[in-house]
Design a protein around this motif. Structure first.
Motif, short mmCIF file in Angstrom:
data_model
loop_
_atom_site.label_atom_id
_atom_site.label_comp_id
_atom_site.label_asym_id
_atom_site.label_seq_id
_atom_site.Cartn_x
_atom_site.Cartn_y
_atom_site.Cartn_z
N TYR A 15 28.28 7.22 -2.78
CA TYR A 15 28.10 8.61 -2.20
C TYR A 15 27.71 9.64 -3.32
CZ TYR A 15 31.50 7.27 0.83
OH TYR A 15 32.73 6.55 1.51
N SER A 34 27.28 16.97 -0.46
CA SER A 34 26.41 16.52 -0.96
C SER A 34 25.24 16.58 -0.34
CB SER A 34 26.57 15.13 0.41
OG SER A 34 26.96 15.97 1.50
N ILE A 97 36.13 12.46 0.47
CA ILE A 97 35.18 12.48 0.67
C ILE A 97 35.79 12.62 2.52
CG2 ILE A 97 32.96 11.79 2.03
CD1 ILE A 97 32.94 11.18 -0.92
#
Length: 502
Positions: A15, A34, A97
């Protein structure tokens, strides 16, 4: 600014997040976006011990899988939860996440006087109190952001479903409050966030006792005891039910159900502990007025919603009035008496069938619950309903030839839809409805001075009063005493029409 790559502690998946000098910072985590803004990486500030890591692992594996593989799983993951999906490790810290919030949960306008909070998250706290909806308040929210009163019932439905699902999985939230939900009153949407601290009974105890205003009385009353003391009450499924009732009350009435005018101790801290804990008393208790709000002590921005004589909780209708009584009278100090999340869901949905549109175009709330009077009027602006008003009482077949009332009625307004869950009691109005079941089967309209039901899809609609079929594409007038069989299928209902305000 730099892009950091991290790996899953469970799967090895990679990630990325954007590191900058000023991340979004919560109580326990720093949050980074992100690069594609499809998810966030939330990194815990403190090291997590073995039990905490195990809790997180269960949340992103076992319990996430339970949601994904069960009926309506996508509904819960898209609409009700922002559920953590993975765990990452970075240096000596771990993180989770979490999918990004839906765009509707960000302010599009902000304050009515400026766009100062435009783009900020619609934290539930903005909409629970009164002052931000007071147009004279310097920082009042734009009216479009506040939505209609009807939409707050759907917000309550979504929150109830979220709690219901957790409890079905054996989980409890432990810190359910307006800080841990996002809501969008313009669409009636609600989403639970910060789900990394869930309590797994018998395995992971609550690490916090909750957020002030939403902590159950038994938790506050015993917080001085050691956690190992059997008399100590920690957050659990029953304390969730207290917090849920508080949220629903506050979103509909914009005041707290326990914060009234009674003083228990001159020491402010002790008084707050008693008034929300051991001595907690519903501000609208029907036989004990000791905790009624004192209007001379209320902020001028809060006076409209704080006045329980002008805006009593009974305006939420008979189903919710009964549930609030169970939550804040019977169950306030007896947790086993509290309504379940599913009871709230059902009560809220049945109440939406009692809603009427206010005929005053300037009424800020736009909708109100029918008060079962012969001359109904809006409790918010005082405007009386004009013209006749059809009331449809629903009946079910108890045994062949014997029909019983369902304690469920449908109020008619112009261009209102009829759905399968009204027609057949075997179709339950919940998150498991199919797309087909969400399509209207008929609608009500005021046509040439008469109220009529237009049949769009009902294959066996029968006027029982005149004993004649009402084919698809035709209409039937709603007259006083009219009986209509909505469906001949198993579970099909009969409606009895009453015309009020004649």
């Amino acid at each position: 600014m730099s892009i950091i790559t991290v790996k899953s502690a469970l799967t090895g998946n990679s990630y990325q997040y954007i590191e900058n000098g000023d991340p979004k910072s919560g109580t326990a985590k720093n949050v980074y976006f992100s690069p594609d803004r499809k998810y966030v990486v939330a990194i815990f500030k403190e090291k997590q011990d073995f039990n905490q890591k195990e809790r997180l692992t269960k949340i992103v594996t076992k319990y996430l899988n339970q949601i994904q593989t069960k009926e309506a799983g996508q509904y819960y993951l898209d609409e009700i939860y922002r559920w953590p999906t993975d765990i990452i490790e970075t240096k000596d810290k771990i993180g989770i996440i979490v999918p990004i919030y839906n765009s509707k949960f960000f302010f599009s306008k902000g304050y009515s006087s400026s766009d100062l909070i435009k783009g900020e998250e619609k934290n539930g706290k903005w909409f629970a109190g009164a002052k931000f909806r007071n147009r004279q308040f310097p920082l009042s929210l734009d009216q479009a952001e506040l939505g209609k009163w009807l939409n707050y019932f759907q917000i309550g439905v979504n929150l109830s479903r979220g709690v219901k699902k957790m409890h079905q999985m054996g989980l409890s939230h432990s810190d359910l409050s307006y800080n841990n939900v996002l809501i969008d009153p313009s669409t009636g949407s609600a989403c639970m966030i910060d789900l990394d601290g869930l309590v797994v009974p018998g395995l992971f105890q609550a690490e916090v006792i909750g957020t002030a205003d939403f902590i159950a009385p038994e938790v506050l009353a015993t917080k001085h005891l050691n956690k190992t003391d059997p008399a100590r009450k920690l957050p659990n499924r029953l304390t969730d039910l207290h917090a849920l009732a508080c949220l629903i009350y506050m979103y509909l009435l914009h005041r707290h159900p326990l914060k009234g005018g009674k003083v228990h101790d001159l020491d402010t801290e002790k008084d707050d502990l008693l008034s929300m804990g051991e001595k907690a008393l519903f501000i609208e208790h029907p036989t004990n007025a000791a905790n009624r709000p004192k209007m001379n002590q209320i902020s001028k921005w809060d006076t409209y919603w704080a006045d329980v004589n002008k805006i009593p909780y009974t305006i939420t209708g008979p189903y919710l009035k009964a549930l609030f009584d169970k939550a804040f009278i019977d169950g306030l100090h007896n947790p086993m008496q509290r309504p379940t999340a599913e009871e709230w869901e059902i009560g809220l949905l049945k109440t939406t069938d009692l809603m009427q549109q206010c005929s005053n175009i300037y009424c800020e709330q736009k909708w109100y619950v029918f008060d079962n009077t012969s001359i109904p009027k809006c409790p918010f602006c005082g405007t009386s309903h004009k013209g006749t008003l059809p009331i449809l009482d629903l009946y079910y077949q108890f045994q062949p030839g014997v029909w019983k009332p369902e304690n469920h009625r449908l109020m008619v307004y112009n261009n209102q839809y009829l759905f399968q869950w009204h027609v057949n009691r075997n179709v339950v109005r919940n998150e498991k409805l199919t797309d087909e079941q969400k399509i209207p089967v008929g609608y009500f309209t005021f046509h040439e001075g008469k109220w009529v039901l237009v049949n769009q899809k009902l294959t066996s609609l029968v006027d029982k009063t005149e004993e004649k079929e009402i084919p698809i594409g035709s209409m039937v007038e709603l007259t006083d005493g009219k009986k209509l069989l909505l469906s001949k299928e198993d579970g099909g209902r009969v409606i009895l029409v009453t015309l009020t305000n004649k």
